[in-house]
Design an enzyme around this catalytic site. Structure first.
Site, short mmCIF file in Angstrom:
data_model
loop_
_atom_site.label_atom_id
_atom_site.label_comp_id
_atom_site.label_asym_id
_atom_site.label_seq_id
_atom_site.Cartn_x
_atom_site.Cartn_y
_atom_site.Cartn_z
N ARG A 211 3.27 19.47 -23.67
CA ARG A 211 3.75 20.34 -22.59
C ARG A 211 5.27 20.43 -22.68
O ARG A 211 5.97 19.42 -22.54
CB ARG A 211 3.39 19.74 -21.22
CG ARG A 211 1.91 19.42 -21.05
CD ARG A 211 1.16 20.59 -20.46
NE ARG A 211 -0.27 20.42 -20.55
CZ ARG A 211 -1.10 20.36 -19.51
NH1 ARG A 211 -0.61 20.44 -18.29
NH2 ARG A 211 -2.39 20.24 -19.68
N GLU A 213 7.37 21.18 -20.67
CA GLU A 213 7.91 21.24 -19.31
C GLU A 213 9.33 20.68 -19.31
O GLU A 213 9.58 19.64 -19.89
CB GLU A 213 7.02 20.42 -18.37
CG GLU A 213 5.64 21.03 -18.22
CD GLU A 213 4.58 20.05 -17.69
OE1 GLU A 213 4.81 18.83 -17.73
OE2 GLU A 213 3.52 20.53 -17.27
N ARG A 219 6.43 10.77 -13.77
CA ARG A 219 5.00 10.93 -14.05
C ARG A 219 4.68 12.05 -15.03
O ARG A 219 3.52 12.45 -15.18
CB ARG A 219 4.23 11.12 -12.74
CG ARG A 219 4.58 12.38 -12.01
CD ARG A 219 4.06 12.35 -10.58
NE ARG A 219 4.74 13.40 -9.84
CZ ARG A 219 4.27 14.63 -9.71
NH1 ARG A 219 3.12 14.96 -10.22
NH2 ARG A 219 4.97 15.52 -9.06
N HIS A 220 5.70 12.60 -15.67
CA HIS A 220 5.47 13.64 -16.68
C HIS A 220 5.99 13.20 -18.05
O HIS A 220 7.06 12.63 -18.16
CB HIS A 220 6.18 14.94 -16.30
CG HIS A 220 5.51 15.68 -15.19
ND1 HIS A 220 5.90 15.55 -13.89
CD2 HIS A 220 4.47 16.56 -15.21
CE1 HIS A 220 5.11 16.31 -13.13
NE2 HIS A 220 4.24 16.93 -13.90
N GLU A 356 -1.70 13.27 -8.77
CA GLU A 356 -2.87 13.89 -9.39
C GLU A 356 -3.21 13.20 -10.70
O GLU A 356 -2.33 12.94 -11.51
CB GLU A 356 -2.55 15.37 -9.66
CG GLU A 356 -3.67 16.10 -10.40
CD GLU A 356 -3.22 17.47 -10.92
OE1 GLU A 356 -2.53 18.21 -10.19
OE2 GLU A 356 -3.58 17.80 -12.07
N SER A 359 -7.63 17.47 -13.30
CA SER A 359 -7.99 18.82 -12.84
C SER A 359 -9.26 19.23 -13.55
O SER A 359 -9.44 18.93 -14.74
CB SER A 359 -6.89 19.83 -13.16
OG SER A 359 -5.84 19.72 -12.22
N ARG A 407 -1.44 8.54 -16.81
CA ARG A 407 -1.42 8.46 -15.33
C ARG A 407 -2.50 7.51 -14.82
O ARG A 407 -2.31 6.82 -13.82
CB ARG A 407 -1.61 9.84 -14.73
CG ARG A 407 -0.39 10.70 -14.91
CD ARG A 407 -0.35 11.81 -13.90
NE ARG A 407 0.70 12.75 -14.24
CZ ARG A 407 0.82 13.94 -13.69
NH1 ARG A 407 -0.05 14.34 -12.78
NH2 ARG A 407 1.81 14.72 -14.04
P1 ATP Z 1 1.05 18.23 -12.50
O1 ATP Z 1 0.87 19.33 -11.51
O2 ATP Z 1 0.97 16.87 -11.91
O3 ATP Z 1 2.26 18.43 -13.37
P2 ATP Z 1 -0.88 19.70 -14.00
O4 ATP Z 1 -1.73 20.23 -12.89
O5 ATP Z 1 0.15 20.58 -14.61
O6 ATP Z 1 -0.18 18.34 -13.51
P3 ATP Z 1 -3.17 19.79 -15.69
O7 ATP Z 1 -2.83 20.93 -16.56
O8 ATP Z 1 -4.08 20.01 -14.55
O9 ATP Z 1 -1.80 19.14 -15.16
O10 ATP Z 1 -3.67 18.60 -16.64
C1 ATP Z 1 -4.74 17.72 -16.29
C2 ATP Z 1 -4.22 16.28 -16.18
O11 ATP Z 1 -3.49 15.91 -17.36
C3 ATP Z 1 -3.24 16.06 -15.05
O12 ATP Z 1 -3.91 15.84 -13.82
C4 ATP Z 1 -2.48 14.83 -15.52
O13 ATP Z 1 -3.22 13.65 -15.29
C5 ATP Z 1 -2.42 15.06 -17.02
N1 ATP Z 1 -1.14 15.68 -17.36
C6 ATP Z 1 -0.85 17.00 -17.38
N2 ATP Z 1 0.41 17.23 -17.72
C7 ATP Z 1 0.96 16.02 -17.94
C8 ATP Z 1 2.26 15.59 -18.32
N3 ATP Z 1 3.24 16.47 -18.56
N4 ATP Z 1 2.49 14.26 -18.44
C9 ATP Z 1 1.50 13.37 -18.21
N5 ATP Z 1 0.25 13.72 -17.85
C10 ATP Z 1 -0.02 15.02 -17.70
MG MG Z 2 -3.70 20.07 -12.52
#
Ligand code: ATP
Ligand code: MG
Length: 433
Positions: A211, A213, A219-220, A356, A359, A407
């Site tokens: 990602r 991001e 937590r990311h 979270e 998903s 997580r």
């Molecule tokens: P958040 O809103 O907390 O950034 P997300 O909704 O973007 O998460 P999803 O695309 O739904 O993340 O990904 C499913 C799961 O994968 C998340 O609930 C989380 O546990 C994990 N995850 C997603 N992105 C990350 C990240 N950048 N770092 C660590 N774990 C992640």
């Molecule tokens: Mg999500």
């Protein structure tokens, strides 16, 4: 090759070779101890200077901390030793000498900054707490695999280099693939769905997601490990059942098999979460958050839940829970809406009180609706032809989810920072080691 004896298994009466790191040297004058550490623990090696060969004493006590040594000798009972046994050495071999200046103290007596620890992971994971986190992570992955097998799911591996991202957007890392633009995959979503439509039906994967991001939070990560499930003939409720059983199986395995590790982390009150996890609708969730008064502004239908809101609700619920029935507009195109109300999605999130974790949802398996969803989300269905095409050839109803492994570990072990649960984290600043 490895015919040494683990320190934890050295038994009085035996002659053994133990090998490991010099944890500490305690020189009391006429008598001195070398504390030797290996993966199973530590053992005391006793040097009686007057009674032993000078060369042996010099070899054993002259070596710097964290050097790697092999010690051969008799194991004796010794109630005053930390583990009730000690080795009386006949020979000491230095296998690798450590610098006298170390970037951090593996005995843990001196605290080090997280960045120093991550730069020197090898040394950092000689500390008990560090070793414990990754032993538990291994246990969790084994338990998760076992739980998936019990749910009749087959382990798969899907590509991480892709032509198009799952949901497009700015979260993709571009790479050059033989002169063409490609990306690191942000999720196995589309691939696992394609395989749920094969005769494998129920599949799971534990693999990296990428990602791009920009944010930098505790937590990311920019490279994370996703535990993914997808099952044909499952709806969102079935998917939540599997999710709950996998997470609980991980906790149970740790509670059962990792007592020492939990102890090293100071987690003597480790608890397996109660089941069933409450299933709270999005509508109820925003109402409950609003009632807490923790947010400056009241949430309204359609808002995504802000971090502070998630925490307020987490405190209110006090354990793991699901948030269900999200507004369709804030869940991705591949999630199915409810039959009787198109504004509501079957998407769900599974939450730890802190954040979270998961998903998921039931997927849109009807091709026309799926393509309309792509367009509504501003994506070009043509770019996803490899995916939508398979929906022409018999795609069963299916559902699934993705769980962030780091997580899960972070919340399970009450770690402050997700980076603690990754050997070599990738974040905005960190690309090496
Ligand atoms: P958040 O809103 O907390 O950034 P997300 O909704 O973007 O998460 P999803 O695309 O739904 O993340 O990904 C499913 C799961 O994968 C998340 O609930 C989380 O546990 C994990 N995850 C997603 N992105 C990350 C990240 N950048 N770092 C660590 N774990 C992640
Ligand atoms: Mg999500």
């Amino acid at each position: 090759m490895d015919d040494r004896t683990y320190t934890a298994e050295a038994t009085p009466g035996e002659t053994v070779t133990v090998a490991g790191w010099v944890h500490e040297i305690r020189d009391l004058g006429g008598i001195a101890f070398l504390i030797l550490r290996d993966t199973t623990g530590r053992i005391q090696v006793k040097f009686e200077k007057d009674e032993m060969d000078d060369e042996l004493v010099e070899m054993g006590l002259g070596v710097s901390r964290e050097s790697v040594v092999a010690v051969t000798g008799d194991v004796k009972e010794e109630p005053r030793a930390p583990t009730d046994v000690e080795v009386v050495p006949e020979s000491v071999e230095v296998l690798s000498r450590a610098d006298t200046e170390l970037p951090l103290d593996p005995t843990g007596k001196v605290d080090a900054e997280l960045s120093t620890r991550l730069d020197n992971r090898t040394l950092d994971l000689r500390r008990e707490a560090g070793q414990a986190i990754f032993s538990i992570r291994s246990e969790v992955q084994a338990a998760v695999r076992e739980a998936f097998r019990e749910a009749d799911a087959t382990e798969i591996n899907t590509p991480k280099i892709v032509a198009t991202g799952t949901e497009g957007g700015t979260e993709l890392f571009p790479i050059t693939y033989f002169g063409r633009e490609a990306f690191m995959n942000q999720s196995p979503q589309l691939f696992k769905q394609l395989i749920a439509g094969s005769n494998l039906e129920r599949v799971f994967e534990i693999g990296p997601i990428f990602r791009a991001e920009e944010h930098n939070t505790p937590r990311h990560l920019n490279e994370a490990t996703s535990i993914d499930f997808e099952g044909a003939f499952c709806d969102h409720n079935d998917a939540m059942d599997v999710c709950e059983s996998v997470v609980v199986a991980a906790y149970e395995a740790v509670a059962e098999n990792c007592a020492e590790e939990l102890d090293a982390l100071g987690l003597d009150e480790f608890e397996v979460p109660d089941t069933p996890f409450p299933r709270i609708s999005y509508e109820e969730a925003i109402e409950r958050i609003n009632v807490t008064g923790e947010l400056d502004e009241q949430l309204v239908w359609g808002d995504d839940l802000p971090t502070e809101g998630e925490k307020a609700l987490g405190n209110d619920v006090g354990g793991h829970y699901f948030i269900t029935d999200w507004p369709a507009e804030i869940k991705p195109f591949y999630i199915m809406d409810h039959d009787d109300d198109e504004t509501l999605s079957t998407g769900f999130d599974m939450m730890h009180p802190r954040m979270e974790l998961v998903s998921g949802g039931q997927r849109e398996h009807r091709r026309e609706e799926l393509i309309a969803g792509f367009e509504a989300q501003g994506l070009d269905p043509e770019a996803f032809e490899y995916y939508t095409k398979m929906f022409k050839y018999g795609m069963p109803p299916h559902a699934g989810w993705g769980l962030g492994a780091e997580r899960l570990i972070m919340t399970m072990l009450d770690l402050d920072n997700i980076r603690e649960a990754v050997l070599f984290p990738r974040d905005r600043q960190r690309l090496s080691p």
